[in-house]
Write an enzyme that holds these catalytic residues in place. Structure first.
Site, PDB file in Angstrom:
ATOM      1  N   HIS A 133      13.172   2.293   1.942  1.00 35.03           N
ATOM      2  CA  HIS A 133      13.571   3.703   1.989  1.00 35.03           C
ATOM      3  C   HIS A 133      14.112   3.986   3.400  1.00 35.03           C
ATOM      4  O   HIS A 133      13.666   3.360   4.357  1.00 35.03           O
ATOM      5  CB  HIS A 133      12.311   4.540   1.722  1.00 35.03           C
ATOM      6  N   ASP A 210       4.510   0.466   3.849  1.00 27.82           N
ATOM      7  CA  ASP A 210       4.906   1.804   3.393  1.00 27.82           C
ATOM      8  C   ASP A 210       4.297   1.986   2.003  1.00 27.82           C
ATOM      9  O   ASP A 210       4.761   1.401   1.020  1.00 27.82           O
ATOM     10  CB  ASP A 210       6.445   1.877   3.354  1.00 27.82           C
ATOM     11  N   GLN A 213       4.818   4.776  -2.400  1.00 26.70           N
ATOM     12  CA  GLN A 213       4.890   4.631  -3.858  1.00 26.70           C
ATOM     13  C   GLN A 213       3.750   3.779  -4.418  1.00 26.70           C
ATOM     14  O   GLN A 213       3.753   3.489  -5.622  1.00 26.70           O
ATOM     15  CB  GLN A 213       6.240   4.018  -4.263  1.00 26.70           C
ATOM     16  N   LYS A 236       2.875  13.043  -2.900  1.00 27.18           N
ATOM     17  CA  LYS A 236       3.103  12.074  -3.992  1.00 27.18           C
ATOM     18  C   LYS A 236       1.793  11.648  -4.655  1.00 27.18           C
ATOM     19  O   LYS A 236       1.811  10.955  -5.670  1.00 27.18           O
ATOM     20  CB  LYS A 236       3.838  10.836  -3.454  1.00 27.18           C
ATOM     21  N   CYS A 374      17.627   7.674  -1.153  1.00 26.67           N
ATOM     22  CA  CYS A 374      17.348   7.306   0.253  1.00 26.67           C
ATOM     23  C   CYS A 374      17.236   5.797   0.417  1.00 26.67           C
ATOM     24  O   CYS A 374      16.425   5.306   1.219  1.00 26.67           O
ATOM     25  CB  CYS A 374      16.093   7.992   0.788  1.00 26.67           C
TER      26      CYS A 374
END
Ligand code: PLP
Length: 416
Positions: A133, A210, A213, A236, A374
């Site tokens: 991202h 990261d 997600q 999220k 993104c």
């Protein structure tokens, strides 16, 4: 279809009960029942999270860590409880390893500025992957440009998997950090982060994961993963916007200096010199996002009450169900076809722009994401301007997926 039906029977999950927890799912969009399939961008909030935020303002709104009065003590207690819950949610050893941030982006910037930049010299390297991202590219690019360092990009295969051999070859004595997404927001690919971290450890290189997600969709255990840093966003994981978590190993928290100054992080201040408090508060300058942390704690409670494994199983069932339906749309190209995926499906069609698909699906009350997500370097790799992306959450149903495909058929007929 047969297989899905039988797997639905094996996997008992009362999705209707879950749906009742989310007031927004009652609303209509363009006179149609809302079908929300943009969960990788942000998820909807359960009533418990909305109530926690509202109760903070109704009952104990006050600043934290500063007051001796009751309201301030209560607000501080709830704020620090949220830190304890965040640690438990991702399997950190202690709340002392949890820094509250504005979100994933903010957490990555903090690590770039406070941890990596002071250690970065001309010619050093930062290893990323092709599927990152922009939030896990630009903060590194900024410090690399400042320090004359270099970004090294690990390639992916046509099915959207990281090419591990090539990744390994990029690592050298110059590598100062490896920053990799756990799950691709565009393709859903779940990266083998344990393997990546194992390789990094053999070379004594710190790793940032990261988790934007992964935290919302699967059980995460940073202690056994043994990453140095793990970042994710509250919005999220069924929590509010403007709050996120940076997990950092305690040794890094102790060795890093803050890159933002302000109240709340100091031990002593004179005009000549400031000394900082120990622990995560050192990185939370100014009045923090108190309502955000309190709402996030309620979101952790909510996810735990359902169970992260149940959430993963439910979303995997939806993913398989949707994938099987795409077989009826041979003109559609799925971007990211590896087996090991989370509940995200991106697709592209020749000569049809994703914005047109998204705009027309909205007329059916369906929310999907369209564009580059993104991840422009990834779009360039697949040679598409963008994709249409459906992504699943805890409250989505197979009926919604059926409705989506019915609408998609009509939309494609309109556009061809
Ligand atoms: N990383 C990934 C993989 C994401 O999916 C996102 C958001 O979609 C981000 C980083 C940035 O998250 P935020 O905008 O909440 O900081």
């Amino acid at each position: 279809m047969q297989n899905i039906e039988s797997s639905k029977k094996v996997f008992e999950f009362d999705v209707e009960k879950i749906r009742n927890d989310f007031p927004i799912l009652e609303r209509e969009v363009n006179n149609k029942k809302l079908v929300y399939l943009d969960n990788a961008a942000t998820v909807q909030k359960p009533q418990a999270v909305i109530d926690a935020i509202s109760n903070y303002y109704k009952l104990y709104n006050s600043n934290v860590h500063r007051g001796v009065h009751t309201l301030s003590q209560e607000a501080s207690h709830h704020y620090e409880q949220a830190r304890i819950k965040a640690a438990a949610f991702i399997g950190a050893k202690s709340a002392q390893e949890i820094i509250f941030t504005k979100g994933t982006t903010d957490g990555i910037n903090l690590v770039a500025q406070s941890f990596v930049k002071p250690r970065l010299q001309k010619g050093n390297e930062i290893v990323l992957t092709m599927m990152e991202h922009h939030s896990n590219i630009i903060p590194w690019q900024m410090i690399a440009q400042e320090k004359d360092a270099v970004l090294k990009i690990a390639p992916i295969s046509e099915s959207g998997e990281l090419v591990m051999d090539e990744f390994e070859k990029l690592i050298s004595k110059q590598t100062k950090i490896i920053a990799v997404t756990h799950v691709s927001n565009t393709m859903g690919t779940i990266n083998n982060v344990s393997k990546i971290i194992e390789i990094a450890k053999q070379n004594s290189i710190p790793v940032l994961i990261d988790g934007a997600q992964s935290a919302p969709h699967m059980q995460v255990d940073v202690a056994s993963m043994d990453c140095d840093f793990y970042v994710f966003s509250g919005h999220k994981v069924y929590g509010p916007t403007g709050i996120g978590v940076l997990y950092a190993k305690e040794e890094h928290i102790n060795s890093m200096q803050p890159y933002q100054g302000g109240g709340g992080i100091i031990s002593t201040v004179t005009f000549n010199k400031t000394t900082y408090v120990q622990g995560p508060l050192k990185f939370e300058a100014g009045t923090p996002n108190i309502e955000g942390a309190i709402g996030l704690a309620a979101a952790f409670d909510y996810c735990n009450s359902v169970g992260m494994e149940t959430i993963f199983e439910h979303e995997t069932m939806l993913l398989k169900y949707a994938n099987s339906q795409f077989k009826n749309f041979p003109q559609v190209k799925i971007i990211g076809t590896t087996e090991h995926k989370a509940g995200v499906i991106s697709f592209a069609l020749e000569n049809i722009h994703p914005f047109d698909i998204g705009t027309l699906l909205d007329k059916f009350g369906i929310a999907v994401r369209t564009g580059h997500h993104c991840t422009q370097p990834l779009m360039n790799f697949f040679n598409v301007p963008g994709t249409t992306r459906m992504s699943f959450g805890i409250y989505n149903t197979t009926q919604e997926i059926d409705y989506f495909f019915g609408a998609l058929e009509k939309v494609l007929r309109m556009l061809s």
